[in-house]
Every structure is written in structure tokens, then in C-alpha cells.
Design an enzyme around this catalytic site. Structure first.
Site, mmCIF file in Angstrom:
data_model
loop_
_atom_site.group_PDB
_atom_site.id
_atom_site.type_symbol
_atom_site.label_atom_id
_atom_site.label_comp_id
_atom_site.label_asym_id
_atom_site.label_seq_id
_atom_site.Cartn_x
_atom_site.Cartn_y
_atom_site.Cartn_z
ATOM 1 N N LYS A 44 1.014 -1.479 -0.107
ATOM 2 C CA LYS A 44 -0.078 0.091 0.112
ATOM 3 C C LYS A 44 0.631 1.241 -0.247
ATOM 4 O O LYS A 44 0.661 1.789 0.255
ATOM 5 C CB LYS A 44 -0.904 0.010 0.778
ATOM 6 C CG LYS A 44 -1.825 -1.030 0.803
ATOM 7 C CD LYS A 44 -2.454 -2.062 0.268
ATOM 8 C CE LYS A 44 -3.291 -0.869 -0.393
ATOM 9 N NZ LYS A 44 -3.964 -1.569 -1.976
ATOM 10 N N HIS A 99 6.754 -8.533 -1.088
ATOM 11 C CA HIS A 99 6.777 -6.896 0.087
ATOM 12 C C HIS A 99 7.242 -7.752 1.315
ATOM 13 O O HIS A 99 6.901 -7.263 2.600
ATOM 14 C CB HIS A 99 5.107 -7.039 -0.365
ATOM 15 C CG HIS A 99 4.373 -6.279 -0.905
ATOM 16 N ND1 HIS A 99 4.649 -5.358 -1.074
ATOM 17 C CD2 HIS A 99 3.084 -7.153 -1.222
ATOM 18 C CE1 HIS A 99 3.714 -4.793 -1.808
ATOM 19 N NE2 HIS A 99 2.343 -5.837 -1.845
ATOM 20 N N SER A 129 -4.874 3.006 2.987
ATOM 21 C CA SER A 129 -4.886 2.280 2.153
ATOM 22 C C SER A 129 -5.341 1.408 2.117
ATOM 23 O O SER A 129 -6.190 0.677 2.489
ATOM 24 C CB SER A 129 -3.698 2.966 1.567
ATOM 25 O OG SER A 129 -3.546 1.729 -0.081
HETATM 26 P P1 A3P Z 1 -5.317 4.829 -2.135
HETATM 27 O O1 A3P Z 1 -5.136 3.358 -1.523
HETATM 28 O O2 A3P Z 1 -4.806 5.647 -1.164
HETATM 29 O O3 A3P Z 1 -5.924 5.758 -2.981
HETATM 30 P P2 A3P Z 1 0.234 -0.429 -3.785
HETATM 31 O O4 A3P Z 1 0.579 -0.596 -4.920
HETATM 32 O O5 A3P Z 1 1.792 -0.491 -2.936
HETATM 33 O O6 A3P Z 1 -1.291 -1.420 -2.950
HETATM 34 O O7 A3P Z 1 -0.702 0.719 -3.244
HETATM 35 C C1 A3P Z 1 -1.514 0.975 -3.552
HETATM 36 C C2 A3P Z 1 -2.323 2.493 -3.536
HETATM 37 O O8 A3P Z 1 -1.062 3.402 -4.443
HETATM 38 C C3 A3P Z 1 -3.234 3.150 -3.702
HETATM 39 O O9 A3P Z 1 -3.600 4.193 -2.549
HETATM 40 C C4 A3P Z 1 -3.456 3.826 -4.818
HETATM 41 O O10 A3P Z 1 -4.546 4.922 -4.892
HETATM 42 C C5 A3P Z 1 -2.354 4.412 -5.222
HETATM 43 N N1 A3P Z 1 -1.248 4.372 -6.727
HETATM 44 C C6 A3P Z 1 -1.536 3.553 -7.130
HETATM 45 N N2 A3P Z 1 -0.864 4.157 -8.942
HETATM 46 C C7 A3P Z 1 -1.011 5.193 -8.295
HETATM 47 C C8 A3P Z 1 -1.055 6.856 -9.444
HETATM 48 N N3 A3P Z 1 -0.166 5.813 -10.619
HETATM 49 N N4 A3P Z 1 -1.150 7.946 -8.811
HETATM 50 C C9 A3P Z 1 -1.263 7.717 -7.557
HETATM 51 N N5 A3P Z 1 -1.679 6.865 -6.487
HETATM 52 C C10 A3P Z 1 -1.725 5.978 -6.732
#
Ligand code: A3P
Length: 286
Positions: A44, A99, A129
Site C-alpha cells: 500500500k 513485500h 489505504s
Molecule cells: P490509496 O488507497 O490511498 O488510493 P500499492 O500499489 O502498494 O498496493 O499501493 C496502492 C496505493 O497507491 C493506492 O492508494 C493507490 O490509489 C495508489 N496509486 C497507485 N497508482 C497510483 C498513481 N498512478 N498515482 C497515484 N497513486 C497511485
């Protein structure tokens, strides 16, 4: 029905898609190659964003790879049983994701020249998140309330364990030539400079058009609408798409809309204690 975790050496894993014998073998037997490129994070933190950046840099801005191949095939999560099987047999160049906390990561990495991009994020936003994300996933324990998830997170009683332990473990690699730390906040504040930094780290020189194409294709809106990136292709048995999305808000500071004043104070105290001894201002959220 949500149920408890699969535990390995004190670290909780989802119990579907993961096997103890694989997690042990990844640490003890998997051979990391010098040419490997690994996206690493506490879940996240913006992992999928960095995977998309790395993949589109690799194709010189051509989005056809990220638009035609699902994320989990072009940068497998090595700790999943399917991912491990695939990465072991993959030809170079290998791109994969993890991870894992540093103590469970392949031992062979620490004597290799493989490149790691470690993405981190304000743990308050990671927590927020995660609260939304993990309740969409059918194979992990679900929190009843935000308060409950807040407690689990601070206890490290969440998938992949304690955020604090994860970051401390990986901070030991800071300053190494093959280890790049980048934060979600940095990506947000200056995506152009961040992509340039990552491509330089990967030894890639992008022309202006290629760089612009990377920037376009890794934007929140484009990724949100790319079914190969947004997890919408994950079968219902893994993810309940009616409960939420990977591409949720994509902003900095959403925690402020979730933490009470008391929770914020509790978090600050624990953060201060657990991060004591590290240089001030190491992270943009400090
Ligand atoms: P939120 O839940 O705060 O929106 P991971 O990839 O480590 O699982 O993290 C997911 C988080 O990264 C989510 O956050 C997602 O919306 C955000 N995210 C993924 N791609 C993104 C992008 N291109 N720009 C901004 N945030 C992004």
C-alpha cells in the site's frame, strides 16, 4: 469467509496463494541474478505505481506491454507460490516485486548487483489505504472498523507484519549503489524528476517523447482505466470488487480524514519512539 493468516517466523501472510515451504525456499535457495530489477515495498505504499513506471521505462515509453499483459505477469510477486514458480523459470531481463521484510528476502540478493527500488509512503496513509484494500481481499482477516485496523497496524498484526520493522530492515541497504529509495510523496510532488531518477538508476536514457509517454501512462487516471493494471481482472474468489478498488484515491494525506485527534497523537508517539535514532527529515512526511 475471511479468516486468519499464514504465519512464517512471526510474519503474517495471506493463507491463499502462499506456502510456508515456498517462503522458506525463496529466502534460502532462490538465486537472485545481477540483471534482476525488483520493486520492493511495504504493501500500500505505491508499489503498483512504481511497477508501472519501471515497466514503461523498460519499453521506452511504449505502453503496449502494460496494456496487454496483467501486472502480476510482467512483475510477479515473488513470495506468492505462482510468482515464485514463474520468476524461477523466467529468462532475463527479470522484473519482479516483493513485500518481504529484509530478513525473509532471498539471501543471495545481498551479494548480488540486482537493482532494488524500495518505495515507501507516510505510514498513516499506508494504514488508511490498507484499511480499504484488505477488506476487498477474500483471503485475509478483515477489520470490523477503522479503530480495529488502526490497532492491528500498530501491533504489526497485519499482512507482512509491522511497517516499522519493514522500514528499519530495509533502511540498512540505504546508500548502496544497487538500492534506490523513493517515496510515494516524491512521486506525487515531481513525477517527471522521479521517473528520470528511476530511469537513471536503471541505466536507461529516455528521449523527451519517450519520457512524456511514460509520464502519461503512469498517471492515476490512465492506470485506473487500464484493466491490466487496476486489478479488475483478479477473479472474484481473490478480490470482492464490490467492496473497493486498488486505484482508490491516489492522494497524499487521506489519513487526516480518518484519524481522530486521539489516534493521531497515539500514532505520533509510537512513530517517534520506533523511529528514534534515524536522521531527522529522512522522509518527506516528517
Ligand atoms: P490509496 O488507497 O490511498 O488510493 P500499492 O500499489 O502498494 O498496493 O499501493 C496502492 C496505493 O497507491 C493506492 O492508494 C493507490 O490509489 C495508489 N496509486 C497507485 N497508482 C497510483 C498513481 N498512478 N498515482 C497515484 N497513486 C497511485
Amino acid at each position: 469467509m475471511a479468516s486468519d493468516y499464514l504465519w512464517f517466523e512471526g510474519i503474517p501472510f495471506p493463507h491463499t496463494g502462499y506456502r510456508i515451504e515456498d517462503i522458506r525456499s525463496i529466502r534460502d535457495e532462490f538465486v537472485v541474478r545481477d540483471e534482476d530489477v525488483i520493486t520492493l515495498s511495504y504493501s500500500k505504499s505505491g508499489t503498483n505505481w512504481v511497477i508501472e513506471i519501471v515497466s514503461t521505462i523498460h519499453t521506452n515509453g511504449d505502453p503496449s506491454w502494460v496494456q496487454s499483459v496483467a501486472k502480476w505477469f510482467h512483475s510477479q510477486w515473488i513470495e506468492t507460490s505462482a510468482g515464485y514458480e514463474c520468476v524461477k523459470n523466467m529468462k532475463e531481463p527479470r522484473f519482479y516485486t516483493s513485500h518481504l521484510p529484509s530478513q525473509l528476502f532471498p539471501k543471495s540478493f545481498f551479494n548480488s548487483k540486482a537493482k532494488v527500488i524500495y518505495v515507501n509512503r507516510n505510514p498513516r496513509d499506508v494504514l488508511t489505504s490498507g484499511f480499504y484494500y484488505w477488506r476487498t481481499v477474500n483471503y485475509v482477516k478483515h477489520p470490523e472498523t477503522f479503530e480495529q485496523y488502526f490497532e492491528w497496524f500498530l501491533q504489526g498484526n497485519v499482512v507482512f507484519g509491522s511497517w516499522f520493522d519493514h522500514i528499519h530492515g530495509w533502511l540498512q541497504m540505504r546508500g548502496k549503489e544497487n538500492f534506490l529509495m523513493i517515496s510515494y510523496e516524491e512521486l506525487h510532488q515531481d513525477i517527471r524528476a522521479s521517473v528520470e531518477k528511476i530511469s537513471q538508476f536503471l541505466g536507461k536514457k529516455l528521449g523527451p517523447e519517450e519520457l512524456n509517454s511514460v509520464l502519461k501512462n503512469v498517471s492515476f487516471e490512465v492506470m485506473k482505466n487500464n484493466k491490466m493494471s487496476n486489478f479488475s481482472l483478479l477473479p472474484d474468489r481473490f478480490m470482492d470488487h464490490s467492496k473497493g478498488k486498488l486505484m482508490r484515491k491516489g492522494v497524499i494525506g487521506d489519513w487526516k480524514h480518518h484519524f481522530t485527534v486521539a489516534q493521531s497523537e497515539i500514532f505520533d508517539k509510537i512513530y517517534e519512539k520506533k523511529m528514534a535514532g534515524l536522521p531527522q527529515g529522512l522522509f518527506p512526511w516528517e
